[in-house]
Design a protein around this motif. Structure first.
Motif, PDB file in Angstrom:
ATOM      1  N   ASP A 167       0.852  -1.181   0.000  1.00 18.09           N
ATOM      2  CA  ASP A 167       0.000   0.000   0.000  1.00 18.09           C
ATOM      3  C   ASP A 167       0.890   1.233   0.000  1.00 18.09           C
ATOM      4  O   ASP A 167       2.053   1.177   0.417  1.00 18.09           O
ATOM      5  CB  ASP A 167      -0.907  -0.013   1.236  1.00 18.09           C
ATOM      6  N   VAL A 168       0.344   2.337  -0.476  1.00 15.64           N
ATOM      7  CA  VAL A 168       1.052   3.616  -0.495  1.00 15.64           C
ATOM      8  C   VAL A 168       0.208   4.636   0.256  1.00 15.64           C
ATOM      9  O   VAL A 168      -1.014   4.709   0.062  1.00 15.64           O
ATOM     10  CB  VAL A 168       1.298   4.109  -1.936  1.00 15.64           C
ATOM     11  N   ARG A 170      -0.979   8.353   0.778  1.00 13.17           N
ATOM     12  CA  ARG A 170      -1.078   9.558  -0.035  1.00 13.17           C
ATOM     13  C   ARG A 170      -1.357  10.752   0.876  1.00 13.17           C
ATOM     14  O   ARG A 170      -2.107  10.663   1.845  1.00 13.17           O
ATOM     15  CB  ARG A 170      -2.245   9.439  -1.029  1.00 13.17           C
ATOM     16  N   SER A 244      -4.426   5.850   3.240  1.00 17.58           N
ATOM     17  CA  SER A 244      -4.103   4.814   2.274  1.00 17.58           C
ATOM     18  C   SER A 244      -4.607   5.189   0.886  1.00 17.58           C
ATOM     19  O   SER A 244      -5.715   5.700   0.714  1.00 17.58           O
ATOM     20  CB  SER A 244      -4.750   3.493   2.704  1.00 17.58           C
ATOM     21  N   GLU A 245      -3.795   4.915  -0.109  1.00 18.16           N
ATOM     22  CA  GLU A 245      -4.201   5.125  -1.493  1.00 18.16           C
ATOM     23  C   GLU A 245      -5.470   4.336  -1.817  1.00 18.16           C
ATOM     24  O   GLU A 245      -6.320   4.773  -2.598  1.00 18.16           O
ATOM     25  CB  GLU A 245      -3.070   4.712  -2.436  1.00 18.16           C
ATOM     26  N   ARG A 249      -9.394   6.383  -3.835  1.00 23.39           N
ATOM     27  CA  ARG A 249      -9.424   6.282  -5.298  1.00 23.39           C
ATOM     28  C   ARG A 249     -10.625   7.016  -5.890  1.00 23.39           C
ATOM     29  O   ARG A 249     -10.509   7.743  -6.879  1.00 23.39           O
ATOM     30  CB  ARG A 249      -9.435   4.809  -5.707  1.00 23.39           C
ATOM     31  N   ARG A 252     -10.381  10.958  -5.385  1.00 26.36           N
ATOM     32  CA  ARG A 252      -9.392  11.557  -6.283  1.00 26.36           C
ATOM     33  C   ARG A 252      -9.916  11.611  -7.701  1.00 26.36           C
ATOM     34  O   ARG A 252      -9.765  12.623  -8.405  1.00 26.36           O
ATOM     35  CB  ARG A 252      -8.089  10.771  -6.227  1.00 26.36           C
ATOM     36  N   SER A 259      -4.319  15.231  -4.403  1.00 30.26           N
ATOM     37  CA  SER A 259      -3.269  14.362  -3.871  1.00 30.26           C
ATOM     38  C   SER A 259      -2.023  14.494  -4.722  1.00 30.26           C
ATOM     39  O   SER A 259      -1.778  13.704  -5.630  1.00 30.26           O
ATOM     40  CB  SER A 259      -3.749  12.905  -3.847  1.00 30.26           C
ATOM     41  N   GLU A 268       5.505   3.820   1.517  1.00 30.46           N
ATOM     42  CA  GLU A 268       4.963   2.505   1.170  1.00 30.46           C
ATOM     43  C   GLU A 268       5.003   1.605   2.397  1.00 30.46           C
ATOM     44  O   GLU A 268       5.849   1.764   3.279  1.00 30.46           O
ATOM     45  CB  GLU A 268       5.756   1.860   0.036  1.00 30.46           C
TER      46      GLU A 268
END
Length: 298
Positions: A167-168, A170, A244-245, A249, A252, A259, A268
């Motif tokens: 996970d990334v 943001r 968390s990215e 989703r 965004r 972001s 990460e």
């Protein structure tokens, strides 16, 4: 003298068949072994249990009185065998999962639905909490499997860890924020007003560690429990946040949150499944689904 389950089961077999020879075949014993077990059982009861006749054996009054107990033991044993078989085939059982909020909302639903389709008789007990709470519940025996996104190194003794994805984190901002531009350098975050998750959150621990490593100081605005509350606060203009990215989703894509790309290494993290060293069959089955999802890409 003690009563032994094997002797009672043999006694019930003799009563059912009326013959020591037939009972010996049923129980996979020799006829002398059957005779010995019946003798020991009679001595333990203190009364003869059978009388012999030319066609076989007949129960005495004491044998008639004992028989229902021996039959109940046989039924209980058969029920236990069936229970064990059902568990092995996942025809019954229970799966207790505790997942940190990001994984519970954005990773767990699909493999959980697949699991329920295959094993509809297994009772599902799903709890959410932050990373610290998930690890605690697993160690206290309140969960069969824990899903976390935070840094827990080294993992506690007796726990098996399996990485199920990456996970990334943001940085999210309200559109029109002074930092709402395509790219940011690390120094742009100095003194940034930040909304944090509650203590114990894996997301918060990772982000704070990265900022500390970079020598950056931010201004905490408030703490909120849960990513949804964080997103609403950011969209309301209260500050920026790290999430968390996986969780942003849609926002965004819809332009509800900005972001920027951020030149700040370390955001990460692994998404990890934790089980006891000897996991339950239900936990192993769900873990297999999570690993299949990893191969597809979260």
């Amino acid at each position: 003298m003690a009563l032994y389950a094997e002797h009672l089961l043999t006694f019930a077999a003799v009563a059912r068949s009326g013959s020591l020879t037939a009972a010996a075949r049923e129980r996979h014993l020799s006829q002398p072994s059957v005779s010995t077990q019946l003798k020991l059982l009679a001595e333990a009861v203190g009364e003869p249990l059978f009388t012999r006749h030319r066609q076989g054996v007949r129960l005495t009054p004491a044998g008639e009185a004992l028989l229902p107990h021996a039959q109940a033991l046989g039924r209980a044993l058969e029920g236990a065998r069936q229970f064990a078989s059902d568990l092995q085939d996942l025809q019954r059982g229970r799966l207790r999962v505790v997942a940190s909020t990001t994984l519970a909302a954005h990773v767990l639903p699909r493999p959980l639905a697949a699991f329920h389709t295959r094993y509809p008789a297994v009772t599902l007990d799903i709890q959410t909490g932050n990373t610290r709470e998930a690890v605690r519940d697993l160690l206290e025996g309140q969960a069969d499997l824990a899903l976390i996104e935070g840094p827990v190194q080294p993992f506690p003794e007796g726990v098996q860890a399996t990485v199920i994805g990456r996970d990334v984190l943001r940085l999210i901002l309200p559109p029109g924020h002074p930092l709402d531009r395509p790219h940011l350098e690390a120094g742009d975050l100095q003194n940034l007003k930040v909304i944090w998750r509650e203590p114990g959150s894996g997301t918060r621990e990772v982000a704070e560690g990265v900022l500390r490593q970079a020598g950056l100081t931010v201004q905490p605005v408030l703490e909120l429990a849960g990513t949804e509350a964080i997103k609403e606060a950011v969209m309301s203009g209260l500050g920026a946040a790290f999430v968390s990215e996986l969780s942003v989703r849609r926002e965004r894509a819809a332009g509800q949150l900005a972001s920027p790309a951020l030149a700040l290494p370390g955001l990460e993290r692994d998404l990890t499944a934790l089980t006891p060293e000897v996991p339950s069959r239900t936990a192993r089955a769900l873990l297999a689904d999570l690993l299949a999802l990893r191969e597809e890409g979260l």
